[in-house]
Scaffold this motif. Structure first.
Motif, mmCIF file in Angstrom:
data_model
loop_
_atom_site.group_PDB
_atom_site.id
_atom_site.type_symbol
_atom_site.label_atom_id
_atom_site.label_comp_id
_atom_site.label_asym_id
_atom_site.label_seq_id
_atom_site.Cartn_x
_atom_site.Cartn_y
_atom_site.Cartn_z
ATOM 1 N N ILE A 89 29.601 20.514 -11.702
ATOM 2 C CA ILE A 89 29.151 19.719 -12.833
ATOM 3 C C ILE A 89 30.175 19.762 -13.948
ATOM 4 O O ILE A 89 30.369 18.805 -14.678
ATOM 5 C CB ILE A 89 27.818 20.275 -13.341
ATOM 6 N N LEU A 90 30.814 20.912 -14.019
ATOM 7 C CA LEU A 90 31.692 21.071 -15.173
ATOM 8 C C LEU A 90 32.906 20.165 -15.089
ATOM 9 O O LEU A 90 33.521 19.887 -16.096
ATOM 10 C CB LEU A 90 32.101 22.524 -15.276
ATOM 11 N N TYR A 93 31.827 17.251 -16.694
ATOM 12 C CA TYR A 93 31.486 17.504 -18.078
ATOM 13 C C TYR A 93 32.632 16.999 -18.938
ATOM 14 O O TYR A 93 33.753 17.482 -18.865
ATOM 15 C CB TYR A 93 31.303 19.011 -18.213
ATOM 16 N N LYS A 95 35.015 16.061 -22.079
ATOM 17 C CA LYS A 95 35.514 16.920 -23.148
ATOM 18 C C LYS A 95 34.719 16.723 -24.419
ATOM 19 O O LYS A 95 34.309 17.653 -25.083
ATOM 20 C CB LYS A 95 36.992 16.635 -23.434
ATOM 21 N N GLU A 96 34.540 15.501 -24.737
ATOM 22 C CA GLU A 96 33.839 15.210 -25.987
ATOM 23 C C GLU A 96 32.393 14.885 -25.662
ATOM 24 O O GLU A 96 32.043 14.609 -24.536
ATOM 25 C CB GLU A 96 34.495 14.014 -26.677
ATOM 26 N N ARG A 97 31.616 14.923 -26.666
ATOM 27 C CA ARG A 97 30.270 14.435 -26.463
ATOM 28 C C ARG A 97 30.357 12.923 -26.460
ATOM 29 O O ARG A 97 30.550 12.287 -27.480
ATOM 30 C CB ARG A 97 29.373 14.894 -27.599
ATOM 31 N N SER A 98 30.272 12.375 -25.324
ATOM 32 C CA SER A 98 30.478 10.940 -25.247
ATOM 33 C C SER A 98 29.195 10.276 -24.813
ATOM 34 O O SER A 98 28.193 10.912 -24.529
ATOM 35 C CB SER A 98 31.594 10.629 -24.270
ATOM 36 N N PRO A 101 26.897 10.230 -19.571
ATOM 37 C CA PRO A 101 26.187 11.487 -19.367
ATOM 38 C C PRO A 101 27.117 12.566 -18.840
ATOM 39 O O PRO A 101 28.100 12.291 -18.164
ATOM 40 C CB PRO A 101 25.110 11.132 -18.346
ATOM 41 N N LEU A 102 26.798 13.779 -19.184
ATOM 42 C CA LEU A 102 27.642 14.892 -18.759
ATOM 43 C C LEU A 102 27.594 15.070 -17.249
ATOM 44 O O LEU A 102 28.559 15.445 -16.636
ATOM 45 C CB LEU A 102 27.177 16.178 -19.436
ATOM 46 N N VAL A 103 26.460 14.828 -16.693
ATOM 47 C CA VAL A 103 26.330 14.965 -15.253
ATOM 48 C C VAL A 103 25.880 13.636 -14.708
ATOM 49 O O VAL A 103 24.983 13.008 -15.252
ATOM 50 C CB VAL A 103 25.274 16.024 -14.895
ATOM 51 N N VAL A 236 23.666 6.670 -33.009
ATOM 52 C CA VAL A 236 22.848 7.880 -32.989
ATOM 53 C C VAL A 236 23.668 9.122 -32.658
ATOM 54 O O VAL A 236 23.115 10.166 -32.397
ATOM 55 C CB VAL A 236 21.695 7.759 -31.972
ATOM 56 N N ASN A 237 24.985 8.996 -32.690
ATOM 57 C CA ASN A 237 25.755 10.188 -32.340
ATOM 58 C C ASN A 237 26.088 11.043 -33.549
ATOM 59 O O ASN A 237 27.001 11.852 -33.510
ATOM 60 C CB ASN A 237 27.016 9.812 -31.575
ATOM 61 N N GLY A 238 25.348 10.849 -34.602
ATOM 62 C CA GLY A 238 25.522 11.759 -35.726
ATOM 63 C C GLY A 238 26.401 11.217 -36.825
ATOM 64 O O GLY A 238 26.465 11.796 -37.897
ATOM 65 N N GLN A 239 27.061 10.111 -36.543
ATOM 66 C CA GLN A 239 27.871 9.520 -37.602
ATOM 67 C C GLN A 239 26.953 8.867 -38.629
ATOM 68 O O GLN A 239 25.832 8.490 -38.323
ATOM 69 C CB GLN A 239 28.803 8.441 -37.023
#
Lengths: 497, 1219
Positions: A89-90, A93, A95-98, A101-103, A236-239
């Motif tokens: 999975i890694l 994964y 690098k950035e929160r993009s 999906p991570l998986v 919605v990514n925090g910006q």
């Protein structure tokens, strides 16, 4: 031109059973998840112990601790799936929160996976007639088998809890339909406003001839089952969201609201949140905030519901989710199709067995009945549905129907032709008989019947589903239609010259 | 039987000898002279007798003096013995001539007594015991030598003997004769006896079949003895030996025949006993093997199973070792680390690997005294390992001891063997009164002389062991050097490896935790779960979470082995066991010394053995002498480079093993040195006095070399005029020992490399072994210079010699540089040179031309130098930065057709570990941009992007962790001078004494914002303190940018005129995104410390003090659009006009974070760090895993966001478990 006889929309007695999914505004302070498993095992064991004598009357029932080598017995416990495959999975994964999906949601199954049965006294590795692919962690079952010399438990037979008892259906003599639509994704690229407008017009009776309007007048409720709006992830990514960008968010919501307002003006609407809606993530998802529907929420026919949504309509019980539970099963187990997953959750008598192991959910056992929804002796629903994420063809929908009855279904397909700026509308009722024989139905221990429905995404397939709530012969179909038959409303646009 | 015959095939001598060499190097013998020993004699030797077993056999001119003691001493890696021996090696390896003769005499006397004693006893004659233990590499080397061998022996008792000159003369004169008749000795017996000795080292599980063989084969051995005893009488022997043989002329023959009969009988005995005792504990058998303690009535011989033993390594069969990896789970109190005085052992996991078949067996021993787990089966449902449950700790330990003894591993491994693993077990056992280390050793203590299968529960036993337990504690803390550099734990006869410390040499990492190494070596994520959580899981019992603990520790034990094996498979790095065994073979030192001793030890081991073949003795100066030798005067040439950015190709050339080739080319050696021409002090050469004989000098006047530092050396070919009358010349080859050693090493290395090329693809194991050997040879060649120069700790330094080597090297390099600079065609310029390498700038040439010219330079420089000196073309840099001495970076090309350059950096921050990864990453990236684009503005915009990200907190803390080695106890007393890492470590130790970092352990720390004017030392904390979800600290971005990143970059880009500080100051500062009105108060809720394992006691203090000033301020920005608003509001009026947007954004953000956290939890669940059944949430806190940092970051954001969303009513409060 004859004056049309005013048609009256039928009414149905509706009661919302969502309280058990409501999270009151309290904070949870680190409950032990073990309580969930403990409660589950406790309830289910009572059930299974009650069933065991009729299942294998001669066999003793024991615990894991009490197993004896070579002696046939019945053990009740929670399954734990040991998954050998560790997908890398890694690597996926990012690098950035993009936004991606991570998986990737691929299936994590591996032939070396094995199951372990655990109860309070211990754990034992299972072998034999229990395919690991068909089970997931958290399911409570009774197993018949014996311990082998290497210390494994050789399973010979598996007993699942099966369907809970049902209440009897009332025998009304009116046709009543419920329309289910899911995955509108207003604001996404695939959403077609015209398509949705056609649906609305059809439901509200502004479309078609008298015949069709009659059908429309039989529709007593619309359920919008999840993923209604699409919000771009960049908001919605925090910006921070600058004022000028806010219309990107506001517009789809407004559009959805306007469309819903059209429907609620003529008939009741339930709206459920889905995994992409602006609602909480863990199950049970709480109702969408009313401020999102500034227009529709002024009608008392509008109700915003929780994600496992349960209601009773003229004594017919409905239960549905937006599909997270089934998707999670799909990640960790194998089945022919998603309906089989649904069937399994019914047989295991648990809506979301993988929660809280791999499916997020609120942990308070008192408040969130989510994991225990099916086991606390409640009568099982007659309609069980979930909202599928992928587009599925209509034949697929055919096969989704798996009821105790020999059933037929009715598809309504709306073709729209765009010809020299003039819209010609064909509403066509189609019948699908591609699979006249259905796989053997699954009768519960007491001949309970449940119709399983999987609803495709409307924005991609243009299909909505109509379910009839009463037992009736449907007039233009030559077969006897029993209750709970299901129709699809398919809306598609074609632009042939 | 066939296999036996094969094994004694005469041709197999070399391979037979190819085993682990003995410590003392006594194996250096002519391989054709086989040794023979008498086992019954051995068994009769008194226990612990310090004397040598004297040589009696007159025929064995290559006097083999090793007796039982010697043999025994070579067997187990017993610590006591080893240290003795080491001491002997260093202090008395070179006894003076006088001592020698004295000891010889005494030996002779003993000889006499012994023989007379033997004549009337039933004991048989004695033949010097010796394993023809020799190594194939050494065999090769030996074959290259054309001279006779003598031998050097060290004994245990401390009085090392050397063959005297007289003896060796005899040997030389009579050698041929003896040599001849030894050929007559039946080969079978030779191999047999040699094997006997060898197999001792491996005495483990003797297959029964061989016993039978041995019984059958013993008579030939006796015949052989008789046959050459009869020769004895006829051969004129030197006086000592003659005396012994004349005094007992008949006894050998008689007793030999007697002996043959006894032996057969005894063999039968052994067989019987083995058959009957099949079930008995192995410890007994071990006892039977030990010939020392055997009493008369149970006079058992060494089991003859060793017959036919061949070194499997030589045929590609691995090293035949059993490796035993051990990890332990203990109780703990709160956050404290386990302490053997208070915390009991909960579980021990063992992973056992047999080198022969590469299978791993896992056992887990659990302590559980709740009654229900006593049932026979394991209730944890774990596949792939055997779980045994014991009610008491003592039972567990006893079972562990018997397991170790029955499996009889050669190597014990643990990740952190001192505080965890075996060390903890030993200390805990000592606390309970069990002498664990003694009892698992191969040299069991005397009180366990009676079979341990007798139940040991008496108080007497406990008392007896309690005394030995004190020894354990002493053992653990006593030896400082081994404690800080090796495993620090000694188990007699077994090698104890401290894996993390070995890993420091294997892989280059910032952090040597098991998780980090597993990630690096195996590409596998391992969870790290705090002991507290593990114990909580453990306490829930078999039905709940205990299986997770068992899986956790059994995985750790297994992963130790996997790491060791994996390093075997990687081409360049070798399995530690395999490689270490090979190194031991090549150097002729024991296994553990390879790991624990320095390179001087290795050089000396090889040098001494070679020196003695040439009749040299090494001098043994005292510390005083070493200290007072003349100072070294020469330094290697290290040019200051012309610091610049070079867009043109730069050719890098270096001399292949410069110093070894200097030694060979100029015959520089202790033995060829004729002293300084103008000595600073008269009669001084190195550590000793020396004055050259003027006549010799005159004789040699044409054959001398004057090295650049003014020292004379004789050259290999020396001509003496013997007789003027007949014009006869005598050509003497006087080659120094060092040159000879190095020449042999280098040419052997070439041979090994050639042999490697001939191997088929199926012979992987052999290939690896050969590769290990040639690497070992390379290594030893390169450290030989250091041996001559080791002026402080050295055993035999010689300043003049070392200076000569350095100066010759320097001169060679200087000549090469000026040759290149002056060459008319190349138009090249040397811009940098370091010791043995030069960087040649070829201005305006293309890369292809650079390759051509580089090769020309290499060949012409090689041509102007004497033979082994070779200049090698290495690579072309284009472009490159030369910063300062030993610091440069470039894109390198190794062949003309290579398209993708390799980023090659030396000495700059990208490859150094004294900064944090962020510096290395940014530096490397910007250098790459510079190399590729050659445009400073691109570098600048890249840097500004990165700085913005750092300032706005969008970075992983992982990149900002420093990890520096801490050597507590080596710092000066003033606390203010402690380096940051040591401060962090000392703080941790304040709350938990067991948290003391191991010597040279890398302690991680981060720099946070401190009070205004705070010093750096006040701003460093443990990373866990920052990573904690409710942490009040904030990363000190400015420190990292201005103190770490900018200086490193400035050093590089300053060469191009860039001013990075200016860039940074001109950059607009980003706004830190604030999602919440208020930084959440530290220590909020029950869960703030959940899952975080705090080494510092910081947590409580921080909570008490309220943390940083941020806590008291509220954000004055709208959390949607970040407009300025009134203090207490969350959203601005503008946004509130459209509540749908607010609701969507707030709920959307929170749900996205929640989805991410679930996703990360799923990832962690796969790797084993998560558990949702007993303890909710992910508990893994591995600093080596990027997911951990990501998780903490998201947890923190989610917590802030969900709180504000919950308060605003748009979102239900999130599950506490997510934090």
């Amino acid at each position: 031109m004859p004056v049309p006889v005013p048609m009256e929309r039928k009414q149905a007695a509706y009661s919302n059973l969502d309280e058990r999914y409501a999270i009151q505004g309290e904070k949870y302070q680190g409950q032990q998840y073990s309580h969930i498993y403990f409660t589950r095992l406790h309830h289910m064991r009572n059930l299974l112990h009650a069933l065991a004598p009729s299942w294998k009357p001669q066999l003793p029932v024991t615990t894991v601790l009490g197993l004896e080598k070579g002696k046939d017995c019945i053990v009740v416990g929670t399954l734990y799936k040991h998954m050998k495959l560790k997908p890398s999975i890694l690597d996926e994964y990012s690098k950035e929160r993009s936004a991606v999906p991570l998986v990737k949601p691929h299936n994590f199954m591996h032939p070396d996976d094995h199951l372990i049965l655990e109860d309070e006294s211990g754990r034992v590795t299972l072998a034999g007639a229990i395919p690991p692919a068909a089970f997931v962690t958290g399911v409570v079952v009774a197993l018949h088998g014996k311990e082998t010399s290497v210390g494994n438990f050789l399973v010979e037979d598996v007993l699942e809890a099966g369907l809970p008892p049902q209440t009897a259906l009332s025998s009304a003599d009116e046709d009543k339909y419920v329309v289910f639509v899911s995955g509108l994704s207003v604001g996404s690229g695939t959403f077609n406003p015209l398509q949705f407008q056609l649906l609305i017009d059809h439901i509200t009776g502004h479309l078609g001839d008298e015949n069709e309007q009659t059908i429309a007048s039989n529709i007593v409720r619309v359920v919008v089952a999840g993923n209604s709006v699409h919000i771009s992830p960049r908001f919605v990514n925090g910006q921070t969201v600058a004022s000028k960008d806010q219309s990107w968010i506001a517009e789809p919501i407004k559009e959805l609201d306007i469309m819903l307002t059209q429907i609620v003006a003529s008939l009741p609407v339930d709206i459920m949140p889905g995994c992409q809606d602006p609602a909480n993530f863990s199950l049970p998802q709480q109702p969408l905030h009313r401020c999102l529907f500034s227009g529709a929420s002024t009608y008392n026919t509008f109700s915003s519901c929780s994600n496992p949504h349960q209601f009773e309509l003229d004594s017919v019980q409905f239960l549905g989710t937006s599909g997270q539970n089934i998707d999670d099963l799909y990640k960790y187990s194998d089945a022919k199709d998603k309906l089989e997953f649904m069937e399994r959750t019914l047989r295991w008598r648990h809506l979301a067995p993988t929660a809280p192991n791999s499916l997020g959910n609120y942990s308070s056992p008192a408040q969130s009945g989510m994991p225990t929804v099916k086991i606390v002796g409640s009568p099982s629903s007659h309609i069980y549905l979930f909202i599928q994420d992928a587009i599925h063809t209509q034949t697929r929908i055919l096969s989704l129907l798996k009821v105790a009855h020999t059933s037929t279904l009715l598809g309504i397909k709306i073709n729209m032709k765009l010809d020299c700026w003039k819209v010609v509308l064909h509403v066509k009722l189609c019948m699908f008989f591609e699979h006249p024989t259905y796989p053997p139905c699954y009768p519960g221990p007491e001949k309970q019947k449940v119709r399983l429905i999987s609803i495709p995404r409307f924005s991609e397939s243009g299909v909505a589903v109509m379910v009839c709530t009463v037992m009736h012969d449907y007039f233009f179909i030559q077969f006897n239609l029993r209750n709970l038959e299901c129709s699809t409303l398919s809306f598609s646009t074609s632009f042939d010259a | 039987h066939t296999s036996y015959l094969n094994s004694v095939n005469p041709n197999s001598t070399a391979s037979v000898g190819n085993t682990i060499p003995q410590v003392d190097g006594s194996s250096d013998e002519n391989p054709k002279v086989s040794q023979e020993y008498d086992r019954s004699k051995l068994t009769r030797k008194a226990v612990g007798s310090p004397s040598y077993t004297p040589t009696k056999n007159s025929s064995k001119s290559a006097s083999k003096r090793a007796g039982t003691e010697h043999l025994w001493g070579s067997l187990p890696f017993s610590r006591k013995k080893r240290t003795d021996q080491n001491a002997d090696d260093s202090c008395s390896a070179m006894p003076s001539q006088k001592d020698l003769s004295g000891s010889n005499k005494s030996t002779a006397e003993k000889n006499y007594h012994d023989t007379t004693g033997n004549t009337d006893g039933e004991s048989s004659s004695f033949v010097g015991v010796h394993g023809s233990v020799c190594h194939s590499v050494r065999d090769l080397m030996r074959r290259r030598r054309s001279f006779r061998h003598e031998q050097l022996e060290f004994g245990n008792s401390g009085a090392a003997t050397c063959t005297s000159d007289k003896e060796s003369e005899t040997v030389n004169s009579g050698g041929l004769k003896f040599h001849d008749f030894t050929i007559d000795v039946p080969n079978s017996a030779m191999a047999y006896s040699g094997d006997e000795c060898l197999r001792m080292t491996f005495a483990q599980k003797p297959p029964l079949k061989n016993h039978v063989c041995s019984g059958l084969e013993s008579p030939p051995g006796c015949e052989q003895r008789e046959c050459y005893l009869s020769y004895d009488e006829g051969v004129p022997a030197d006086n000592e030996e003659a005396r012994s043989s004349t005094l007992s002329p008949n006894s050998p023959t008689r007793s030999a025949s007697e002996h043959s009969t006894t032996k057969v009988a005894v063999d039968g005995d052994v067989m019987e006993s083995i058959l009957s005792n099949k079930e008995s504990k192995h410890l007994d058998e071990c006892h039977d093997f030990s010939q020392i303690s055997a009493e008369k009535e149970k006079d058992k011989l060494t089991p003859l199973s060793q017959i036919g033993f061949r070194d499997p390594a030589s045929i590609g069969g691995g090293q035949q070792l059993t490796i035993f990896s051990m990890e332990v789970l203990t109780e703990s109190r709160g956050e404290l680390r386990p302490d053997p005085r208070f915390d009991a052992i909960n579980a021990v996991s063992l992973a056992i690997e047999d080198d022969a078949d590469n299978t791993v067996e896992v056992h887990v021993f659990i302590r559980d005294n709740s009654g229900k787990s006593r049932s026979r089966r394991n209730l944890d449902g774990i596949a792939g390992c055997n779980v045994d449950v014991f009610p008491e700790e003592r039972d567990l330990l006893n079972n562990l001891i018997s397991t170790v003894c029955s499996i009889d591993p050669d190597i014990l491994v643990g990740w952190e063997i001192q505080l965890g693993s075996l060390g903890f077990l030993a200390e805990r056992a000592a606390y309970l009164g069990i002498g664990l280390l003694k009892r698992i050793s191969r040299t069991p203590p005397h009180e366990v002389n009676h079979p341990p299968k007798v139940p040991v529960d008496d108080s007497s036993q406990v008392l007896a062991e309690a005394t030995s337990a004190d020894d354990v504690i002493d053992d653990v803390s006593e030896n400082d050097w081994s404690h800080t550099h090796a495993s620090g734990i000694h188990v007699g006869g077994r090698i104890v490896l401290n894996l993390w410390r070995l890993m420091r040499a294997e892989v280059k990492l910032n952090n040597y935790s098991l998780e980090a190494v597993a990630d690096e070596v195996l590409r596998r994520k391992m969870p790290l779960i705090p002991n507290r959580i593990l114990n909580r899981w453990f306490a829930t019992g078999p039905g709940r979470g205990r299986h997770r603990c068992i899986e956790y520790i059994s995985n750790r034990a297994r992963i130790n082995l996997e790491i060791m094996n994996q390093l075997d498979l990687v081409n360049l790095i070798f399995s530690m066991v395999n490689r270490t065994s090979e190194l031991a073979r090549v150097f002729g030192i024991d296994f553990f010394s390879v790991l624990s001793r320095g390179s001087q030890y290795r050089v000396e081991s090889m040098l001494l053995r070679l020196a003695h073949t040439q009749n040299y003795l090494a001098i043994s100066p005292g510390n005083q002498q070493v200290a007072s030798q003349p100072a070294m005067e020469c330094l290697p040439l290290v040019m200051e480079p012309e610091s610049a950015f070079y867009p043109d190709p730069v050719v890098v050339l270096d001399f292949q093993s410069l110093y070894p080739s200097m030694i060979i080319a100029y015959n520089l050696c202790y033995s060829t040195c004729l002293g300084k021409v103008f000595p600073s002090k008269s009669n001084v050469l190195g550590v000793s006095s020396y004055s050259a004989d003027p006549h010799t000098l005159v004789d040699l006047k044409n054959q001398m070399l004057l090295t650049p530092n003014g020292v004379l050396y004789v050259q290999p070919e020396v001509m003496f005029l013997i007789s003027e009358q007949y014009q006869m010349f005598f050509i003497l080859i006087r080659k120094g020992a060092l040159p000879r050693l190095l020449e042999e090493i280098l040419s052997t290395r070439i041979m090994v490399k050639q042999a490697m090329k001939k191997l088929g693809p199926s012979e992987q194991v052999l290939h690896r072994i050969f590769n290990a050997r040639q690497l070992a040879l390379k290594l030893i060649a390169n450290v030989t210079y250091g041996y001559t120069a080791a002026g402080f700790s050295g055993r035999m330094p010689c300043a003049e010699l070392a200076d000569s080597i350095v100066q010759c090297g320097r001169r060679t390099l200087e000549t090469a540089i000026s040759f290149v600079n002056q060459h008319p065609l190349w138009k090249a310029r040397v811009v940098y040179g370091d010791t043995d390498s030069m960087f040649v700038l070829l201005k305006g040439r293309s890369r292809e031309e650079a390759f051509r010219i580089g090769k020309e330079i290499a060949s012409s420089i090689s041509a102007i130098n004497p033979d082994p000196v070779t200049l090698k073309f290495e690579k072309v840099y284009q472009p490159c930065f030369l910063l300062t001495k030993k610091r440069y970076v470039g894109y390198s090309y190794e062949s003309p057709d290579q398209n993708e350059p390799v980023f090659d950096a030396k000495g700059i921050e990208t490859v150094r570990r004294d900064t944090c990864p962020a510096v290395a990453k940014i530096l490397e990236r910007s250098i790459r941009i510079m190399f590729e684009e050659q445009d400073l503005t691109k570098v600048r915009s890249y840097l500004e992007r990165q700085w913005t990200r750092i300032l706005s907190g969008k970075v992983s803390i992982r990149d900002f962790i420093f990890a520096k080695e801490v050597r507590l106890g080596t710092y000066s007393a003033r606390a203010s001078t402690l380096p940051p890492a040591a401060i962090v470590a000392t703080k941790a130790m304040l709350s938990d004494p067991r948290a003391e970092p191991r010597y040279a352990e890398r302690v991680p720390y981060v720099v946070i914002h401190g009070e205004p004017g705070a010093r750096l030392v006040d701003m460093v904390i443990d990373p866990y303190g920052l990573l904690e979800v409710g942490s009040p600290y904030r990363l000190n971005e400015l420190y990292y940018i201005t103190k770490q990143i900018i200086p490193a970059l400035q050093r590089v880009f300053g060469l191009l005129g860039a001013d990075l500080n200016k860039w940074f100051n001109e950059m607009p500062r980003p706004i830190r995104p604030t999602l919440a009105k208020r930084q959440s108060a530290p220590g909020h809720g029950l869960f703030s410390r959940d899952g975080s394992f705090i080494r510092l006691g910081l947590n409580n203090k921080a909570c008490g003090k309220g943390g940083r000033i941020d806590t008291y301020y509220m954000s004055s920005h709208c959390s949607i659009c970040s407009d300025l608003i009134q203090g207490s509001d969350t959203f601005c009026e503008n946004c509130l006009k459209n509540e749908a947007v607010v609701a969507t954004v707030v709920a959307g953000r929170t749900s996205k974070l929640e989805r991410e956290i679930q996703h990360l939890a799923a990832i962690c669940g796969h790797c084993g760090g998560a558990d949702w059944i007993v303890e909710s949430g992910v508990k893994c806190i591995s600093l080596a895993c990027p997911v951990f940092y990501e998780r903490r970051k998201i947890q923190r954001e989610l917590r802030v966001v969900s709180e504000s969303a919950g308060e605003a009513g748009y979102y239900p409060f999130c599950c506490a478990e997510l934090f």
